[in-house]
Design a protein around this motif. Structure first.
Motif, PDB file in Angstrom:
ATOM      1  N   UNK A  80       0.941  -1.017   0.427  1.00 43.38           N
ATOM      2  CA  UNK A  80       0.316   0.014  -0.039  1.00 43.38           C
ATOM      3  C   UNK A  80       0.802   1.617   0.051  1.00 43.38           C
ATOM      4  N   UNK A  81       0.499   2.247  -0.820  1.00 43.68           N
ATOM      5  CA  UNK A  81       1.503   3.530  -0.543  1.00 43.68           C
ATOM      6  C   UNK A  81       0.546   4.327   0.413  1.00 43.68           C
ATOM      7  N   UNK A  82       1.357   4.696   0.929  1.00 40.54           N
ATOM      8  CA  UNK A  82       1.268   5.588   2.068  1.00 40.54           C
ATOM      9  C   UNK A  82       1.629   6.901   2.382  1.00 40.54           C
ATOM     10  N   UNK A  83       1.221   8.477   2.511  1.00 45.13           N
ATOM     11  CA  UNK A  83       1.783   9.961   2.449  1.00 45.13           C
ATOM     12  C   UNK A  83       2.082   9.627   4.428  1.00 45.13           C
ATOM     13  N   UNK A  84       2.752  10.309   5.280  1.00 46.66           N
ATOM     14  CA  UNK A  84       2.630  10.500   6.227  1.00 46.66           C
ATOM     15  C   UNK A  84       3.226  11.888   6.925  1.00 46.66           C
ATOM     16  N   UNK A  85       1.883  11.993   8.377  1.00 45.85           N
ATOM     17  CA  UNK A  85       2.509  12.763   8.765  1.00 45.85           C
ATOM     18  C   UNK A  85       3.021  12.639   9.748  1.00 45.85           C
ATOM     19  N   UNK A  86       3.955  13.508  10.235  1.00 50.50           N
ATOM     20  CA  UNK A  86       5.403  13.051  10.844  1.00 50.50           C
ATOM     21  C   UNK A  86       5.338  13.489  11.866  1.00 50.50           C
ATOM     22  N   UNK A  87       4.156  14.704  13.023  1.00 48.06           N
ATOM     23  CA  UNK A  87       4.448  14.385  13.970  1.00 48.06           C
ATOM     24  C   UNK A  87       2.944  13.398  14.824  1.00 48.06           C
ATOM     25  N   UNK A  88       3.829  12.742  15.748  1.00 44.96           N
ATOM     26  CA  UNK A  88       3.463  11.949  16.575  1.00 44.96           C
ATOM     27  C   UNK A  88       2.406  12.169  17.617  1.00 44.96           C
ATOM     28  N   UNK A  89       1.252  12.033  18.427  1.00 42.65           N
ATOM     29  CA  UNK A  89       1.066  12.467  19.724  1.00 42.65           C
ATOM     30  C   UNK A  89       0.714  10.945  20.300  1.00 42.65           C
ATOM     31  N   UNK A  90       0.098  11.899  21.498  1.00 40.11           N
ATOM     32  CA  UNK A  90      -0.096  10.006  22.486  1.00 40.11           C
ATOM     33  C   UNK A  90      -1.377   9.471  21.922  1.00 40.11           C
ATOM     34  N   UNK A  91      -2.489  10.975  21.694  1.00 35.98           N
ATOM     35  CA  UNK A  91      -4.035  10.324  21.447  1.00 35.98           C
ATOM     36  C   UNK A  91      -5.089  10.541  22.123  1.00 35.98           C
ATOM     37  N   UNK A  92      -4.326  10.440  23.830  1.00 27.46           N
ATOM     38  CA  UNK A  92      -5.156  10.751  24.648  1.00 27.46           C
ATOM     39  C   UNK A  92      -4.904  12.089  25.986  1.00 27.46           C
ATOM     40  N   UNK A  93      -3.854  12.708  25.624  1.00 27.19           N
ATOM     41  CA  UNK A  93      -4.387  13.939  26.718  1.00 27.19           C
ATOM     42  C   UNK A  93      -5.169  14.870  26.172  1.00 27.19           C
ATOM     43  N   UNK A  94      -5.614  15.802  26.613  1.00 29.17           N
ATOM     44  CA  UNK A  94      -5.977  17.398  26.344  1.00 29.17           C
ATOM     45  C   UNK A  94      -6.290  18.326  25.324  1.00 29.17           C
TER      46      UNK A  94
END
Length: 335
Positions: A80-94
């Motif tokens: 599969x071909x993808x584009x990358x969102x280059x910042x990573x977050x925890x997904x759970x903080x406020x």
């Protein structure tokens, strides 16, 4: 594999042989196909307070093909071909829960900035599958398109609003693109050089103006009055005050230029105009998914800004070239 390494302290970028990464839980290994050079790459590899750091890989406008899945990966497949969102977050903080902007994660902010390398491992949470109608070139443009979309949305453009865009670089050109798509009326671009005038008009601008003693009069004439919205996309000292001088009473200013130096304004002028000023950084996965879905349906081809493609080995010399006078708009490294 080969990868670009920034030694730190403003020293020249090198191309080195480093171990090929392996995907862990929830990660995918991709073969990078394209990565764009951003103005941030120039600014943060010259030393100083705003710097990538020491011996880091970098590159954040990229797309590639999935070569291997780590354990626990769902909804993605090899090939599969993808584009990358280059910042990573925890997904759970406020902040992550309220806004989805990984750049502003409060708990565990991370990075997937590995685009200037032959292979990269990224979390599945930041992988955006590319529709079959999009190329890898398109995929490597989703990140800068997202930067502009996220900021332009803050302007709350109403149908017919006049918009002045300060600057004519990638962020500015894509700000024009989105302002047009979001219903703006007259759009003018202001820059020091006319070199990108044709691109600005292609992206949706009605007129192109150069800075000068009569610039306010020229803007008013071109737009039929002072602009309701000013999008500051130059990131240079003095641009915020320039935006204030141009904006109409009760107008809105959005700064997308990310100036890293003090940039004073005169609050009294802003007060007498009752102007609003907002600042933007980053984007969310919503922007990435929307762009991937809509990119081929716009009024202009975003790939028009790509002025040159180079090999990874040419990156150090190209970075040096881009720091001086040049004719490039967006340079892509291809693999």
């Amino acid at each position: 594999m080969k990868a670009a390494i920034y030694p730190g302290r403003g020293e020249p970028v090198t191309i080195e042989s480093v171990p090929e990464p392996r995907p862990g839980y929830g990660e995918v290994l991709i073969r990078v196909s394209r990565c764009g050079i951003c103005g941030t790459d120039l600014a943060m590899t010259r030393g100083g307070a705003w710097d990538y750091g020491s011996r880091v890989q970098f590159g954040h406008e990229y797309a590639g093909e999935i070569m291997e899945l780590g354990s626990g990966v769902e909804h993605l497949r090899v090939g599969e071909r993808i584009s990358v969102l280059p910042s990573v977050g925890c997904g759970t903080c406020k902040t992550c829960r309220a806004h989805g902007n990984n750049v502003l994660c409060e708990d565990k902010p991370g990075s997937a900035m590995f685009g200037f390398s032959e292979f990269a491992v990224v979390p599945q949470s930041v992988a955006t599958p590319l529709p079959s109608v999009l190329s890898m070139s398109d995929g490597a443009l989703i990140e800068p398109l997202a930067i502009s979309l996220y900021g332009v949305q803050l302007a709350s453009i109403r149908p017919g609003d006049s918009v002045l865009v300060l600057g004519a670089g990638t962020v500015a050109l894509y700000a024009v693109y989105w302002a047009r798509r979001l219903g703006a009326g007259r759009i003018a671009v202001m820059s020091r050089s006319t070199r990108r005038e044709a691109l600005a008009l292609e992206m949706g601008a009605n007129s192109f103006i150069t800075y000068g003693e009569n610039e306010i009069g020229e803007v008013v004439e071109a737009m039929g009055g002072a602009p309701a919205i000013v999008l500051e996309c130059a990131g240079a000292e003095g641009m915020l005050m320039t935006a204030l001088n141009h904006v109409a009473p009760f107008g809105r200013i959005v700064s997308l230029g990310f100036c890293t130096s003090p940039d004073p304004v005169i609050p009294a002028i802003a007060s007498y105009k009752c102007a609003s000023m907002l600042f933007s950084v980053g984007y969310s996965m919503r922007e990435f998914l929307y762009i991937a879905d809509q990119m081929d349906k716009g009024h202009a081809d975003p790939k028009a800004i790509i002025s040159k493609t180079i090999a990874l080995d040419e990156l150090p010399a190209t970075l040096a070239m881009l720091r001086g006078p040049n004719e490039e708009t967006k340079v892509h490294v291809t693999f």
